[in-house]
Motif scaffolding. Structure first.
Motif, PDB file in Angstrom:
ATOM      1  N   ARG A   1       5.556  -2.149  -5.876  1.00  0.00           N
ATOM      2  CA  ARG A   1       4.295  -2.303  -5.144  1.00  0.00           C
ATOM      3  C   ARG A   1       3.754  -3.726  -5.274  1.00  0.00           C
ATOM      4  NH1 ARG A   1      -1.052   0.878  -6.981  1.00  0.00           N
ATOM      5  NH2 ARG A   1      -2.227   0.765  -5.062  1.00  0.00           N
TER       6      ARG A   1
ATOM      7  N   THR B   1       0.851  -1.175   0.000  1.00  0.00           N
ATOM      8  CA  THR B   1       0.000   0.000   0.000  1.00  0.00           C
ATOM      9  C   THR B   1       0.892   1.231   0.000  1.00  0.00           C
ATOM     10  OG1 THR B   1      -1.672  -1.173   1.280  1.00  0.00           O
ATOM     11  CG2 THR B   1      -1.766   1.224   1.333  1.00  0.00           C
TER      12      THR B   1
ATOM     13  N   ASP C   1      -2.665   5.040  -2.315  1.00  0.00           N
ATOM     14  CA  ASP C   1      -3.790   4.341  -1.700  1.00  0.00           C
ATOM     15  C   ASP C   1      -4.403   5.119  -0.548  1.00  0.00           C
ATOM     16  OD1 ASP C   1      -3.644   1.768  -3.209  1.00  0.00           O
ATOM     17  OD2 ASP C   1      -1.636   1.772  -2.333  1.00  0.00           O
ATOM     18  N   GLU C   2      -3.575   5.967   0.092  1.00  0.00           N
ATOM     19  CA  GLU C   2      -4.083   6.736   1.232  1.00  0.00           C
ATOM     20  C   GLU C   2      -3.277   8.020   1.354  1.00  0.00           C
ATOM     21  OE1 GLU C   2      -5.468   4.737   4.965  1.00  0.00           O
ATOM     22  OE2 GLU C   2      -3.717   5.774   5.794  1.00  0.00           O
TER      23      GLU C   2
ATOM     24  N   VAL D   1       3.547  -1.352   3.872  1.00  0.00           N
ATOM     25  CA  VAL D   1       3.325   0.054   3.521  1.00  0.00           C
ATOM     26  C   VAL D   1       4.598   0.673   2.971  1.00  0.00           C
ATOM     27  CG1 VAL D   1       2.783   2.342   4.465  1.00  0.00           C
ATOM     28  CG2 VAL D   1       1.500   0.342   5.242  1.00  0.00           C
TER      29      VAL D   1
END
Length: 188
Positions: free
Chosen positions: A110, A3, A136-137, A116
């Motif tokens: 990835r 992520t 992703d965030e 992460v």
């Protein structure tokens, strides 16, 4: 699959470079937030400019920052750079052949990684990953200050994208900590 999480310091007017302006607002709550970000990550993604600044500063700060500095110095780093200068500080170059190669290298990293990949600062890399839908965030720290000049977080020409707020906190110093994820596409 890993992520990708982007963590950024931002002023109310959207500036995020050289965050010396963050000092008066950085309290225990942001310290905990940053601790959790770093210790929840498996590797760092950095642009060349951020890498150079971090790699000069952090090895000298380990004594004063304790476990945080040890973690920062010991974890793997992946750097988007076109420089031919050798990298140190546990760093690996992603690609030196331009944006498409960097994007492909990050897609491969990835896909082959777990956990992460943490992106800090790194304006060009941030905008490149965001433009290609690879973040992703987003974790934004919005500081209650207007500086009136400097590099803005979102570059001109970045495609429009909807985000969904998943968490919001306010520190006692007035920093809004906002977490977003890319919004699901609208049903047709």
């Amino acid at each position: 699959m890993a992520t990708i999480v982007a963590v950024e310091y931002i002023t109310l007017d959207g500036v995020f470079e050289e965050p010396a302006w963050s000092g008066p607002y950085f309290g225990e709550e942001l310290g905990t937030f940053q601790w959790n970000n770093l210790f929840g990550a498996d590797a760092l993604l950095l642009g060349r400019v951020t890498y150079e600044g971090f790699s000069e500063a952090w090895p000298q700060m380990e004594e004063t920052t304790g476990d945080f500095g040890k973690r920062m110095n010991s974890m793997p780093k992946y750097v988007a750079t076109s420089s031919r200068k050798p990298l140190t500080w546990n760093a690996t170059a992603l690609s030196d052949s331009g944006e498409n190669d960097v994007v492909e290298a990050i897609k491969k990293l990835r896909a082959e990684s777990e956990g992460v990949l943490l992106l800090n600062g790194s304006a060009d890399l941030f905008n490149m990953l965001s433009s290609h839908g690879l973040v992703d965030e987003y974790r934004f720290m919005i500081f209650p200050v207007v500086v009136g000049r400097g590099k803005k977080l979102w570059a001109k020409g970045v495609p429009e994208q909807a985000l969904t707020l998943t968490n919001s906190d306010m520190t006692k110093e007035g920093v809004a900590v906002l977490t977003y994820v890319p919004a699901a596409p609208a049903a047709e």
